[in-house]
Design a protein around this motif. Sequence first.
Motif, mmCIF file in Angstrom:
data_model
loop_
_atom_site.group_PDB
_atom_site.id
_atom_site.type_symbol
_atom_site.label_atom_id
_atom_site.label_comp_id
_atom_site.label_asym_id
_atom_site.label_seq_id
_atom_site.Cartn_x
_atom_site.Cartn_y
_atom_site.Cartn_z
ATOM 1 N N SER A 1 0.812 -1.209 0.000
ATOM 2 C CA SER A 1 0.000 0.000 0.000
ATOM 3 C C SER A 1 0.852 1.269 0.000
ATOM 4 O O SER A 1 0.328 2.370 -0.006
ATOM 5 N N THR A 2 2.181 1.094 0.023
ATOM 6 C CA THR A 2 3.072 2.249 0.037
ATOM 7 C C THR A 2 3.100 2.909 -1.330
ATOM 8 O O THR A 2 3.292 2.253 -2.341
ATOM 9 N N VAL A 3 2.907 4.216 -1.331
ATOM 10 C CA VAL A 3 2.923 4.981 -2.581
ATOM 11 C C VAL A 3 4.266 5.691 -2.699
ATOM 12 O O VAL A 3 4.721 6.328 -1.758
ATOM 13 N N GLU A 4 4.904 5.560 -3.859
ATOM 14 C CA GLU A 4 6.179 6.226 -4.084
ATOM 15 C C GLU A 4 5.960 7.724 -4.288
ATOM 16 O O GLU A 4 5.130 8.125 -5.094
ATOM 17 N N LYS A 5 6.723 8.524 -3.546
ATOM 18 C CA LYS A 5 6.587 9.975 -3.628
ATOM 19 C C LYS A 5 7.956 10.618 -3.791
ATOM 20 O O LYS A 5 8.978 10.053 -3.408
ATOM 21 N N GLY A 6 7.971 11.815 -4.370
ATOM 22 C CA GLY A 6 9.222 12.536 -4.533
ATOM 23 C C GLY A 6 8.949 13.988 -4.871
ATOM 24 O O GLY A 6 7.894 14.323 -5.401
ATOM 25 N N PRO B 1 10.406 15.330 -10.218
ATOM 26 C CA PRO B 1 9.965 14.257 -11.127
ATOM 27 C C PRO B 1 11.109 13.346 -11.575
ATOM 28 O O PRO B 1 10.922 12.149 -11.767
ATOM 29 N N GLU B 2 12.292 13.917 -11.722
ATOM 30 C CA GLU B 2 13.432 13.141 -12.199
ATOM 31 C C GLU B 2 13.829 12.030 -11.233
ATOM 32 O O GLU B 2 14.509 11.072 -11.611
ATOM 33 N N GLU B 3 13.400 12.143 -9.965
ATOM 34 C CA GLU B 3 13.713 11.111 -8.984
ATOM 35 C C GLU B 3 13.102 9.763 -9.352
ATOM 36 O O GLU B 3 13.575 8.710 -8.905
ATOM 37 N N PHE B 4 12.053 9.772 -10.163
ATOM 38 C CA PHE B 4 11.343 8.541 -10.503
ATOM 39 C C PHE B 4 11.942 7.824 -11.719
ATOM 40 O O PHE B 4 11.520 6.709 -12.034
ATOM 41 N N LYS C 1 4.131 2.897 -13.510
ATOM 42 C CA LYS C 1 5.448 2.752 -14.131
ATOM 43 C C LYS C 1 5.448 1.474 -14.957
ATOM 44 O O LYS C 1 4.955 0.431 -14.529
ATOM 45 N N ASN C 2 5.968 1.585 -16.161
ATOM 46 C CA ASN C 2 6.091 0.454 -17.072
ATOM 47 C C ASN C 2 7.277 0.775 -17.971
ATOM 48 O O ASN C 2 7.158 1.554 -18.910
ATOM 49 N N TYR C 3 8.419 0.189 -17.667
ATOM 50 C CA TYR C 3 9.678 0.661 -18.223
ATOM 51 C C TYR C 3 9.977 0.226 -19.661
ATOM 52 O O TYR C 3 10.845 0.810 -20.307
ATOM 53 N N ASP C 4 9.299 -0.794 -20.191
ATOM 54 C CA ASP C 4 9.713 -1.332 -21.492
ATOM 55 C C ASP C 4 8.546 -1.697 -22.408
ATOM 56 O O ASP C 4 8.680 -2.584 -23.242
ATOM 57 N N CYS C 5 7.431 -1.021 -22.282
ATOM 58 C CA CYS C 5 6.237 -1.435 -23.028
ATOM 59 C C CYS C 5 6.204 -0.939 -24.473
ATOM 60 O O CYS C 5 5.390 -1.403 -25.273
#
Length: 247
Positions: A44-49, A52-55, A121-125
């Motif tokens: 349930s943890t949501v990635e935050k920053g 934007p470049e941090e992601f 996030k979907n790195y290679d679609c």
Amino acid sequence: MNKYLTLIGILLLLSGAAACKKEKQTSTVETLNNPEEISEDNASTVEKGKSPEEFVPKGYVIFDTIYGDLNKDKLDDLLFIIKGTDKSKVIQDENRGQLDRNRRGIIVLLNKNEGYELAVKNYDCFSSENEDGGAYFAPELSVEITKDKLFISYGYGRYGYWQYMFRLQDNDLALIGYDSSSNNGPVVNVETSINFLTRKKITNVNTNENADSGEEVFEKTETKIVRSKLMKLSEIKDFDELRFFDE
């Protein structure tokens, strides 16, 4: 006699305590090894920053940046198209020279005023922009956010286009619509439109074989599709293999 009974009683007590301790340890190990119990909070943890470049993951660069409001909060959310940097995927083509065949992916970030929250996030679609299109050029990818919807489109010049429509749903972006047009130059041969919410598919086939542009005569067919579960953007492995002609 009483001494023997006392000794037996002590041994039974010690044996029971050891068994109880062993059972408790076994139970604890089973609990720790249960992925549902130990990963519930992490899931349930949501990635935050703040930036934007941090992601952007290591081994990728930003290929394109798109802005638009996805959740109707009147703030511009942000979408990165990213691209891999694997040097082994840079090839030398006999006719086209040096080509970077690294695949591309997508990162969708929601604007939270003081920072960003990861939505997808979907790195290679997506394939590389330098794929071989055969006798014609490879389809061109374009991405935009309009009226809280994400549109991922492929343009194929005089051969037509196809387009996927997503919206925020269930902590992801769900595929809710698909449209395509198969053309012969300016003349439309077949149009397909699918609404995955209503499970309705509409196909328009041009029956005028000698039509010029604007002279098409379409025969409309409306059918129901079998797909019931909405596809999520994060789960699509390769858009090149995503087709709905037979739905």
